[in-house]
Design a protein around this motif. Sequence first.
Motif, PDB file in Angstrom:
ATOM      1  N   PHE A 189      30.768  44.151  45.206  1.00  0.00           N
ATOM      2  CA  PHE A 189      32.140  43.658  45.243  1.00  0.00           C
ATOM      3  C   PHE A 189      32.208  42.226  45.782  1.00  0.00           C
ATOM      4  O   PHE A 189      32.807  41.344  45.173  1.00  0.00           O
ATOM      5  CB  PHE A 189      32.993  44.592  46.112  1.00  0.00           C
ATOM      6  CG  PHE A 189      34.392  44.099  46.323  1.00  0.00           C
ATOM      7  CD1 PHE A 189      35.341  44.249  45.329  1.00  0.00           C
ATOM      8  CD2 PHE A 189      34.747  43.470  47.502  1.00  0.00           C
ATOM      9  CE1 PHE A 189      36.637  43.776  45.508  1.00  0.00           C
ATOM     10  CE2 PHE A 189      36.038  42.997  47.694  1.00  0.00           C
ATOM     11  CZ  PHE A 189      36.983  43.153  46.694  1.00  0.00           C
ATOM     12  N   SER A 192      30.572  39.525  43.524  1.00  0.00           N
ATOM     13  CA  SER A 192      31.390  39.239  42.339  1.00  0.00           C
ATOM     14  C   SER A 192      32.582  38.361  42.697  1.00  0.00           C
ATOM     15  O   SER A 192      32.838  37.339  42.053  1.00  0.00           O
ATOM     16  CB  SER A 192      31.876  40.551  41.710  1.00  0.00           C
ATOM     17  OG  SER A 192      30.790  41.358  41.316  1.00  0.00           O
ATOM     18  N   PHE A 221      31.712  40.973  37.442  1.00  0.00           N
ATOM     19  CA  PHE A 221      31.583  42.282  38.088  1.00  0.00           C
ATOM     20  C   PHE A 221      30.675  43.202  37.266  1.00  0.00           C
ATOM     21  O   PHE A 221      29.885  43.974  37.831  1.00  0.00           O
ATOM     22  CB  PHE A 221      32.952  42.918  38.277  1.00  0.00           C
ATOM     23  CG  PHE A 221      32.914  44.211  39.051  1.00  0.00           C
ATOM     24  CD1 PHE A 221      32.511  44.240  40.379  1.00  0.00           C
ATOM     25  CD2 PHE A 221      33.276  45.406  38.444  1.00  0.00           C
ATOM     26  CE1 PHE A 221      32.467  45.426  41.098  1.00  0.00           C
ATOM     27  CE2 PHE A 221      33.240  46.603  39.153  1.00  0.00           C
ATOM     28  CZ  PHE A 221      32.835  46.611  40.481  1.00  0.00           C
ATOM     29  N   ARG A 240      34.641  50.677  42.447  1.00  0.00           N
ATOM     30  CA  ARG A 240      35.130  50.297  41.123  1.00  0.00           C
ATOM     31  C   ARG A 240      36.652  50.232  41.105  1.00  0.00           C
ATOM     32  O   ARG A 240      37.245  49.336  40.489  1.00  0.00           O
ATOM     33  CB  ARG A 240      34.618  51.270  40.060  1.00  0.00           C
ATOM     34  CG  ARG A 240      33.111  51.211  39.845  1.00  0.00           C
ATOM     35  CD  ARG A 240      32.706  51.842  38.521  1.00  0.00           C
ATOM     36  NE  ARG A 240      33.093  53.237  38.430  1.00  0.00           N
ATOM     37  CZ  ARG A 240      32.340  54.250  38.839  1.00  0.00           C
ATOM     38  NH1 ARG A 240      31.140  54.002  39.367  1.00  0.00           N
ATOM     39  NH2 ARG A 240      32.747  55.494  38.708  1.00  0.00           N
ATOM     40  N   ALA A 243      37.650  47.073  42.884  1.00  0.00           N
ATOM     41  CA  ALA A 243      37.427  45.909  42.015  1.00  0.00           C
ATOM     42  C   ALA A 243      38.524  45.795  40.963  1.00  0.00           C
ATOM     43  O   ALA A 243      38.990  44.689  40.656  1.00  0.00           O
ATOM     44  CB  ALA A 243      36.058  46.017  41.352  1.00  0.00           C
ATOM     45  N   ILE A 247      39.606  42.226  41.964  1.00  0.00           N
ATOM     46  CA  ILE A 247      38.936  41.239  41.117  1.00  0.00           C
ATOM     47  C   ILE A 247      39.727  40.977  39.838  1.00  0.00           C
ATOM     48  O   ILE A 247      39.614  39.904  39.238  1.00  0.00           O
ATOM     49  CB  ILE A 247      37.489  41.695  40.812  1.00  0.00           C
ATOM     50  CG1 ILE A 247      36.682  41.707  42.112  1.00  0.00           C
ATOM     51  CG2 ILE A 247      36.812  40.791  39.785  1.00  0.00           C
ATOM     52  CD1 ILE A 247      35.261  42.176  41.978  1.00  0.00           C
TER      53      ILE A 247
END
Length: 307
Positions: A189, A192, A221, A240, A243, A247
Amino acid sequence: MRILVVGAGAVGGYFGARLVQAGRDVDFLVRPARAALLREHGLVLRTIAGETERIPVRAVTVSELAPEYDVVLLAVKSYGLEGAVDDLAGAVGPRTVVVPFLNGMRHLGVLTDRFGEERVYGGVSMVMTRLGASGEIVEVGRMGELIYGPLGDAPVVEPDLVHKALDGAGFTARTAQDIRQEMWDKWVFLASLGAVTCLMRAPIGRVNRAPGGPEFSAGMFAEAMAVATASGFPPSERIRTLADRIINDTERDTSTSMYWDLTHDNPVEGEHIVGDLVARGRALGVPTPLFSLAHTHLSVYSAGREA
């Protein structure tokens, strides 16, 4: 339990101060100049609420160390790792464990080679702090968590004792069943988010509002996930989901400490966080073109600072 905190920066200083406030037996290993300041003024913490706390602490230097500690909390930047390991060696006795809170994974090999697997834990820190211009610790968000666990089956200090030393100090503390998985999750994480924001020189929301931004962030990612999976640590559902929320965000000015350092002409942890991920991908045959570009960018920046 005697605790030595190596470093009194944004991470070590914050958690160490909270441990002191909770009545734990804590020393801070720092350089002589920093030791003099801490002895005179204590640790200064500026909270997210705007309050200033001054915490009296015990500061020690390398020459004052003795192998009498139970837990050594290592919280330095990765580029200071080798020097810190040399410095703290005098504190490690037959019943001492070193618990590092560095990002990435490469430091585990350095520590186990020096002290043996039975004296090294893995660790993850989650905190939103920065070191101010006068050495004060500045909270920039409400977050404080330490996660830790032994690397082997026979640590010289048992996990329940380490947990007892760190728990109940004003932040979340928990023992991990698989600390390597926890470390890989954070690395995937953080690497990224850091690589995206550093390469684009912008917080994640601004990147994702630009043409091609969401695809670029998602691609970064995906590369990190592929390296982690090939290494035997596929990212958890929790990371996940995080993210997907952070992200892929298009509104917030979320970034990382590496982005802060890059944009304030400070040293960056490019090799430890980004370069090592690229190297592992190369060794495993996993392509990482976006991470490789970010690594080159950070390397050029670092070379410029040293010129």
